[in-house]
Structure formats: structure tokens, C-alpha cells
Write an enzyme that holds these catalytic residues in place. Structure first.
Site, PDB file in Angstrom:
ATOM      1  N   ASP A 148      11.443  -8.030 -14.818  1.00 30.93           N
ATOM      2  CA  ASP A 148      11.956  -7.768 -13.591  1.00 30.93           C
ATOM      3  C   ASP A 148      12.179  -8.955 -12.456  1.00 30.93           C
ATOM      4  OD1 ASP A 148       9.466  -7.590 -12.148  1.00 30.93           O
ATOM      5  OD2 ASP A 148       9.048  -6.255 -13.747  1.00 30.93           O
TER       6      ASP A 148
ATOM      7  N   CYS B 145       0.771  -1.394   0.156  1.00 29.78           N
ATOM      8  CA  CYS B 145       0.067  -0.172   0.043  1.00 29.78           C
ATOM      9  C   CYS B 145       0.852   1.536  -0.089  1.00 29.78           C
ATOM     10  CB  CYS B 145      -0.735  -0.062   1.243  1.00 29.78           C
ATOM     11  SG  CYS B 145      -1.839  -1.689   1.385  1.00 29.78           S
TER      12      CYS B 145
END
Ligand code: SF4
Length: 512
Positions: free
Chosen positions: A377, A8
């Protein structure tokens, strides 16, 4: 394009003067959240403070990305929200669920209403409490609590409330010092009470970033620096692990509130999670990603010639892919185009095949007949990589696909805010079947490559990663790569995660 989901983002705004002209906090909270949308798109919310309101603290939150929550496509509705929640200070949050369900009631901030002003507060946070089960059990056993949502946010709210108990207004800094002694894990908290006192804190290990700065008469804090910069902050600072910002009556103090046993900045923030334009603890995300690409180029064994092109998986692997292509003198091409407007919708499709095809378009004009060095990635579960490789070959017509990953192999779960908390959801451990100490064997890498449908597979080395971030290894959390968990409960949960794997338990490790 990692399959590990974001955690978050938090935000806080404080405008010193009072009065209508100062009631711009919500506008800046909205901007801070919008610029941190990469950290969570499940829900967004704010709490603002306004002395002129009956509800001096008032919270607005909903499911969806920031623009949807603030109804920006409907001018009238949006203006009403901005008018109703106007205030000169406040906190904000964007959420991705690493604990608890995807229900609206779990959107943050969590506001706790109370008649006593110091007990009426709102807070939001990012991270995960590794000792969640212990904290919850303690509440249930010793204090007769009723737990409604079964999420660590609710547990944290009860623990904050307990620190504020009593007949007198408590010293907030001391309250959070006591709280830190009970928590194990990753937690950055933004807090405001109905006096308008604010706290923004970073956990003692500093897993996730927190930055702060000024713009004229306004103080702003956020998870990422790009959010501050896009709000007009020209100089910002990184909050040190174990430190907090305390704001009261126009005074701002930065204080150490908890001992920091060591720094443990999450390496994944640089590799994948953070916005590429952000700077984390003094190190640019973009520069780190280009360094990762250069390191990948150093270990490349493919004899590249005019048959090869390099395709980064958009968007997060672009910087690494471009840098690797430059070093190898091979053309970097956009063979996969990302559809930016898909969003979260029911037409996403239920199968991963459909989701990949909705999300990307493979360009046959670029890929056809080529030997493709595909740079991504990270690989967490492996299923998305498999679909992309398949898509590039089938729809794009690529002759060969050589997968290169800018993060080393993920060998263990995360209990600090990244949604990959079980062994069963991780690709490499599934092949090994036991905790991997040291390097993953060549045999396993070859088998993984084969199952992904790739012609070869290479990962970043740990040394290459550390060098790219440019910080001492002892200041980084690399637990999911090495099995060396920085906190006592992290070590405990690692054992439990493997035990659960052997028993076939699928639930998130920290919540069972
Ligand atoms: S375990 Fe991995 S993903 Fe989790 S905080 Fe540590 S480095 Fe980041």
C-alpha cells in the site's frame, strides 16, 4: 503493510432512558473499540456516566489491546469491570502514540475531576495539534501552568478547562466554537461532563472520519462505520467537518460549530489506515483499494506471462493486489502469509529482519523460481519493504521481485495524526535531499528500487489516487504527497521539518 503507524479511534454511546436496564453503554463502547482496534493497540479506555454512582463519571483505561484491557480471558475479572463501570452513556478510545510517550498515564480518556459539575469532564480525541508548541508556550508564559505529561492531550485538556471557567454553567457548543478558533490541526473529540452532557465533534477540515447512527433507543458514534455496523446500526451518517453532535437531556442536535475553510480528508485513511470494510465520507475503503489496483494495472509495463505471479502484502494491500492481478490476467497468490497471532510481544525481536520473519511466512511452494509482482500500500521508511523483498527472494526463492505501490511516493511528513512527522524518517526525501516539487525523478526511483533489492519499482500516480477515491482533489489532504499543507501551521511545520533535517534534529516536528 505500511510502516506509518495508525492514529487513534474514538467512540461514544448514549442510551436515552435511565435505570439499570439502560446500563448497557459500556458493552457497546467495548464493541465499538474492539472493531476499531486497527486504529490503535497501545491502550484502550472508557469513561461512563451513571447517576447512581458516587463517581458519576468514572474512567477505566490501561495499556494493551481492547480484549486485554477488558480482561476478557478471565470471566470474573471482566464481569467486575463491566459491573463497576456500568452506565447509560459514555465515551471510549483506542490509542496509538503520535505524541507523548507510551506510558499508561497517557491512555485516554483524560478525566478532569472538579467539584463544580460543569467543570468535571472527561474527553478523548484522535489527531494531532499542529500548533501544539504555540498552545503550550501560551499556557506557560501567560498563565503559570505546570505541564506534567508534555503531550497534546494534556494541552487540549487545559484549553477545554479554560473554556469552561466561570461561575455559571457554560453553553458547551459555544465553548467548543471558541476552542476551535485556537486550534490548528486534526482533532475529533468525544466529551462528557458530570451532568451527562455529551459532545462528539469533527475538526473543520475533516481529516479523520466520524460516523454516527441509531440502534433502537441507543445513539452511537465512532471513527469508523464498520464499528457501528458490527453493533447492529443499519443506517449511519458521516459527521460533516466543522460540525458537532450535542446530546443533553434526551435531545440530540447536530450543529455547525466552526467554519470549515475547506475539506481535507486524509487520503491515507482509504489507502491504508481504515478498516477495509468501512465507508469514509461516502466512499468505500474496499472499492477505493480495488480502484487503486486497477490504476496500477493501467500503468504496468512488465510483459507478464506464465512466469509471473502477483503477491499482495497482507492484509492492507490485498484488495488492490487482487484487482491488479485480475486486470493483468496474472494469478494472485498468497506467497506471504501473515501470522495473525504475533501481537505486541517481547519475542517480536529487536531487528527488523526478525520482526518481518515473525510477522510473515514466505511460501517457497508459491514463490520459488517466479517473477513476483509484489503489491504494497505504501512505503514510508523503506526498511520493511527492503526486508520483505529480501525475504521473498532468499527464503521464498523468487527469481525477480517487482514492487508496485498503491500510494504515490511520500515526499513530506504528516502533522495531522499519522506518525511520520520528520523528513529523516521518509525514504524518498532522503534520496532527494530537498523538498520535491512535482514528480519524483526516474533516476531516484531506480536508485530506491536498487537499494530495496527490487528488480523494478513503480508507484501510483496522484491522478490515479484521486480517481480511485472518487472525490475532488480539493477535498482531500494529500500534503505528504504534494507538500501542499491545508492549515497555516502545517505549512510552517513543513519548513521547520526540512530545517530540522538539515540540522540533524530527530524529534517529532510538532513537539520541538
Ligand atoms: S499529510 Fe498525508 S498522512 Fe497526513 S493527513 Fe495529510 S494525507 Fe493524511
Amino acid at each position: 503493510m505500511s510502516e506509518a503507524m495508525h492514529q487513534c479511534g474514538i467512540a461514544a454511546v448514549y442510551i436515552k432512558e435511565n435505570g439499570d436496564s439502560a446500563n448497557r453503554a459500556l458493552f457497546y463502547l467495548y464493541k465499538l473499540l474492539l472493531n476499531q482496534q486497527n486504529r490503535g493497540q497501545l491502550s484502550a479506555g472508557i469513561t461512563t456516566f451513571n447517576q447512581k454512582r458516587m463517581q458519576v463519571l468514572d474512567t477505566y483505561k490501561d495499556l494493551g489491546p481492547v480484549n486485554e484491557v477488558f480482561k476478557t480471558s478471565d470471566r470474573q475479572q471482566s464481569l467486575e469491570i463491566f459491573k463497576r463501570y456500568a452506565g447509560n452513556k459514555g465515551i471510549g478510545h483506542v490509542r496509538y502514540a503520535t505524541s507523548g510517550s507510551e506510558d499508561k498515564s497517557l491512555a485516554q480518556p483524560f478525566e478532569r475531576h472538579h467539584g463544580r459539575k460543569w467543570k468535571w469532564f472527561s474527553f478523548c480525541w484522535n489527531g494531532n495539534l499542529a500548533n501544539y508548541t504555540e498552545l503550550k508556550q501560551h499556557l506557560l508564559d501567560k498563565t503559570d501552568y505546570h505541564i506534567v505529561y508534555d503531550t497534546d492531550t494534556e494541552i487540549l485538556m487545559h484549553y477545554i478547562s479554560r473554556e469552561l471557567m466561570g461561575q455559571k454553567r457554560p453553553n458547551l457548543i459555544k465553548a467548543f466554537t471558541r476552542l476551535a478558533q485556537k486550534l490548528d490541526g486534526c482533532y475529533n473529540i468525544a466529551f462528557i461532563n458530570s451532568y451527562g452532557e455529551m459532545i462528539i465533534l469533527r475538526d473543520p477540515y475533516g481529516f479523520r472520519p466520524v460516523v454516527y447512527g441509531w440502534k433502537d433507543d441507543m445513539f452511537l458514534a465512532a471513527s469508523e462505520s464498520n464499528a457501528l455496523i458490527n453493533c447492529g446500526v443499519t443506517e449511519y451518517k458521516h459527521l460533516e467537518p466543522g460540525h458537532l453532535i450535542y446530546i443533553n437531556d434526551g435531545h440530540i442536535q447536530i450543529k455547525k460549530y466552526a467554519e470549515s475553510p475547506r475539506k481535507a480528508h486524509c487520503m491515507f485513511e482509504w489507502v491504508y489506515f481504515a478498516n477495509v470494510s468501512s465507508v469514509l465520507d461516502g466512499q468505500s475503503v474496499y472499492i477505493t483499494r480495488t480502484n487503486l489496483g486497477k490504476e496500477l494495472a493501467k500503468q504496468e509495463t512488465e510483459k507478464v506471462n506464465e512466469d509471473y505471479i502477483l503477491v499482495p502484502v497482507p492484509d492492507t494491500a490485498k484488495a488492490a493486489g487482487d484487482a491488479m492481478a485480475y486486470e493483468l490476467k496474472v494469478p494472485a497468490a498468497e506467497g506471504l502469509i501473515r501470522n495473525r497471532f504475533v501481537g505486541r510481544t517481547f519475542i517480536e525481536g529487536s531487528s527488523r529482519d526478525e520482526r518481518v520473519q515473525n510477522k510473515y511466512t514466505a511460501l517457497k511452494e508459491i514463490l520459488d523460481g517466479k517473477k513476483v509482482i509484489l503489491v504494497d500500500d505504501s512505503i514510508v521508511r523503506g526498511s520493511t519493504t527492503k526486508q520483505i523483498v529480501n525475504y521473498i527472494k532468499k527464503a521464498g526463492g523468487a527469481k525477480e521481485v517487482h514492487v508496485r505501490i498503491s500510494c504515490p511516493p511520500i515526499k513530506g511528513p504528516c502533522f495531522y495524526g499519522i506518525d511520520m512527522s520528520t523528513v529523516s524518517e521518509l525514504l524518498v526525501p532522503r534520496y532527494e535531499g530537498k523538498p520535491v516539487v512535482g514528480e519524483v525523478s526516474k533516476e531516484v526511483i531506480t536508485r530506491v528500487a536498487k537499494d530495496l533489492g527490487a528488480d523494478s519499482l513503480k508507484y501510483q500516480s496522484i491522478q490515479g489516487l484521486v480517481k480511485s477515491i472518487g472525490k475532488p482533489a480539493k477535498e482531500l489532504c494529500m500534503a505528504c504527497l504534494t507538500g501542499d499543507y491545508p492549515t497555516p501551521w502545517g505549512k510552517k511545520l513543513y519548513m521547520k521539518a526540512w530545517e530540522n533535517y538539515r540540522k540533524g534534529v530527530k524529534e517529532r516536528t510538532y513537539s520541538c
